[in-house]
Design an enzyme around this catalytic site. Structure first.
Site, PDB file in Angstrom:
ATOM      1  N   GLY A 148       0.603  -1.020   0.017  1.00  0.00           N
ATOM      2  CA  GLY A 148      -0.098   0.017  -0.012  1.00  0.00           C
ATOM      3  C   GLY A 148       0.847   1.297  -0.093  1.00  0.00           C
ATOM      4  N   GLN A 204       3.013   9.933   1.417  1.00  0.00           N
ATOM      5  CA  GLN A 204       4.213   9.445   1.586  1.00  0.00           C
ATOM      6  C   GLN A 204       4.898   9.716   0.113  1.00  0.00           C
ATOM      7  OE1 GLN A 204       2.348   5.232   2.174  1.00  0.00           O
ATOM      8  NE2 GLN A 204       4.285   5.072   3.246  1.00  0.00           N
ATOM      9  N   CYS A 253       5.742  -0.314   7.396  1.00  0.00           N
ATOM     10  CA  CYS A 253       5.390   0.988   6.580  1.00  0.00           C
ATOM     11  C   CYS A 253       6.684   1.322   5.974  1.00  0.00           C
ATOM     12  CB  CYS A 253       5.117   2.336   7.516  1.00  0.00           C
ATOM     13  SG  CYS A 253       4.451   3.835   6.635  1.00  0.00           S
ATOM     14  N   LEU A 254       6.354   1.739   4.395  1.00  0.00           N
ATOM     15  CA  LEU A 254       7.511   2.092   3.613  1.00  0.00           C
ATOM     16  C   LEU A 254       8.226   3.342   4.014  1.00  0.00           C
ATOM     17  CD1 LEU A 254       5.910   1.338  -0.009  1.00  0.00           C
ATOM     18  CD2 LEU A 254       7.728   0.149   1.277  1.00  0.00           C
ATOM     19  N   HIS A 276      -4.544   1.278   7.349  1.00  0.00           N
ATOM     20  CA  HIS A 276      -3.200   1.835   7.555  1.00  0.00           C
ATOM     21  C   HIS A 276      -3.153   3.206   6.454  1.00  0.00           C
ATOM     22  CE1 HIS A 276       1.275   1.340   7.546  1.00  0.00           C
ATOM     23  NE2 HIS A 276       1.247   2.056   6.641  1.00  0.00           N
ATOM     24  N   GLU A 277      -3.521   2.958   5.290  1.00  0.00           N
ATOM     25  CA  GLU A 277      -3.390   3.964   4.285  1.00  0.00           C
ATOM     26  C   GLU A 277      -4.393   4.883   4.603  1.00  0.00           C
ATOM     27  OE1 GLU A 277      -0.784   3.594   2.637  1.00  0.00           O
ATOM     28  OE2 GLU A 277      -0.389   1.283   3.106  1.00  0.00           O
ATOM     29  N   HIS A 314      -2.969   7.303   6.895  1.00  0.00           N
ATOM     30  CA  HIS A 314      -1.889   8.040   6.344  1.00  0.00           C
ATOM     31  C   HIS A 314      -2.786   9.650   5.734  1.00  0.00           C
ATOM     32  CE1 HIS A 314       2.066   6.402   6.310  1.00  0.00           C
ATOM     33  NE2 HIS A 314       1.664   5.386   5.944  1.00  0.00           N
TER      34      HIS A 314
HETATM   35 ZN    ZN Z   1       2.570   3.336   5.892  1.00  0.00          ZN
END
Ligand code: ZN
Length: 148
Positions: A46, A51, A88-89, A130-131, A134
């Site tokens: 995701g 991000q 998380c990226l 999660h997304e 953000h």
């Molecule tokens: Zn994330």
């Protein structure tokens, strides 16, 4: 398509609330295509627009069953709960245990502005939550109950 830089934890952009998408234009299509390429290259499941430094309510998810593009997503229903590891990226090399709903139904728009609903269970539900977090300046670490 082009790769975009994934911003890392500590960058204030990750703590801001994203604004709704009003224009379903070429610029949005390019953002989505770039996010897709960036997410796959990073081997994530995701990615949310903040991000890549864009404060718009846009995120994508692919847990292995196909790409879902979510514009202006809202969680309409949630059911049950699950406890599991999350990363998380924007926080490379780290993970922690987060409690999420087992199943969520999200209402969103596609890249053309058409409204749709999508239901995800288990990992997909976790990724949706999660997304969408953000887009509200929330990082999974805010919700970690313990390190794994
Ligand atoms: Zn994330």
């Amino acid at each position: 398509m082009a790769l975009r830089n994934i911003v890392k934890e500590g960058d204030p952009v990750l703590r801001k609330t994203s604004r709704s998408v009003l224009n379903f234009d070429e610029k949005l299509a390019i953002l989505l295509d770039d996010m897709k390429e960036t997410m796959y290259k990073a081997e994530g499941v995701g990615l949310a627009a903040p991000q890549v430094g864009i404060l718009r309510r846009v995120c994508i998810v692919d847990v292995g069953d196909g790409l879902v593009e979510l514009i202006n997503p809202v969680i309409e229903e949630e059911e049950g709960s699950q406890e599991g590891s999350e990363g998380c990226l924007s926080c490379p090399g780290e993970s922690g245990v987060v409690i999420r709903p087992m199943k969520v139904t999200v209402r969103a728009q596609d890249r053309n502005g058409n409204t749709f609903k999508v239901t995800g269970e288990e990992l997909k539900a976790r990724a949706f939550c999660h997304e969408i977090d953000h887009l509200n300046g929330i990082i999974y670490k805010d919700k970690v109950i313990r390190k794994d």
